[in-house]
Design an enzyme around this catalytic site. Sequence first.
Site, PDB file in Angstrom:
ATOM      1  N   ASP A  71       0.860  -1.187   0.000  1.00 37.13           N
ATOM      2  CA  ASP A  71       0.000   0.000   0.000  1.00 37.13           C
ATOM      3  C   ASP A  71       0.892   1.232   0.000  1.00 37.13           C
ATOM      4  OD1 ASP A  71      -2.418  -1.415   0.105  1.00 37.13           O
ATOM      5  OD2 ASP A  71      -2.441  -1.455   2.291  1.00 37.13           O
ATOM      6  N   ASP A  87      -7.227  -1.560  -4.333  1.00 35.97           N
ATOM      7  CA  ASP A  87      -8.264  -1.113  -3.392  1.00 35.97           C
ATOM      8  C   ASP A  87      -9.210  -0.124  -4.067  1.00 35.97           C
ATOM      9  OD1 ASP A  87      -7.009  -2.635  -1.401  1.00 35.97           O
ATOM     10  OD2 ASP A  87      -5.810  -0.935  -0.716  1.00 35.97           O
TER      11      ASP A  87
END
Length: 181
Positions: free
Chosen positions: A141, A157
């Site tokens: 991330d 995401d």
Amino acid sequence: LLCLVCFFGCISFKIHRVMEYLSISSAFLFVSIFSLGMLMVVIDQLSKHWARGTLRFGESVPFVPGLLQLTLVRNTGAAFSMFSGSSTLLGILSLTVAIAVSAWIWSERRRGLWMGLALGFLLGGTIGNGIDRWRLGHVTDFLDLVPIQFPIFNWADIAINLAVLCFAIDAFRQRNGQPND
């Protein structure tokens, strides 16, 4: 993100209309939805590769001042870091969801625009994060919103959240009796 949904929506709408006019097969619909999913995987994996090669873990770099910074983290959990340390279980879940979505895409011969977009985004997001889980043991991330306290996220995401939005639009349109296109 909304612009991206509108862009893909307009393109898919035009393709959908042309396919109706030409009576193009459901196999082409499958390929179109699957291609959208694979585009999401490519964008996701390239952006994560760039982030891992460019950013240092935990260090924040301003990208859009006051809005978005880049902060590289490893996420061994799911959304909002739930189920941390469960990469194997989440990897199996990602694979199962990807297979189920692919089967749904293949088996459902007629679907509207928003449902098709939702399935393509969901497939791409699931595969993108699944690749990380299987290959690295964690999800990379790096997108960090500055003005609000929000978990750091990635392109997969975003694709999954776009899928949720498209599912909601499809459900709303069906509930209100609007055509399924």
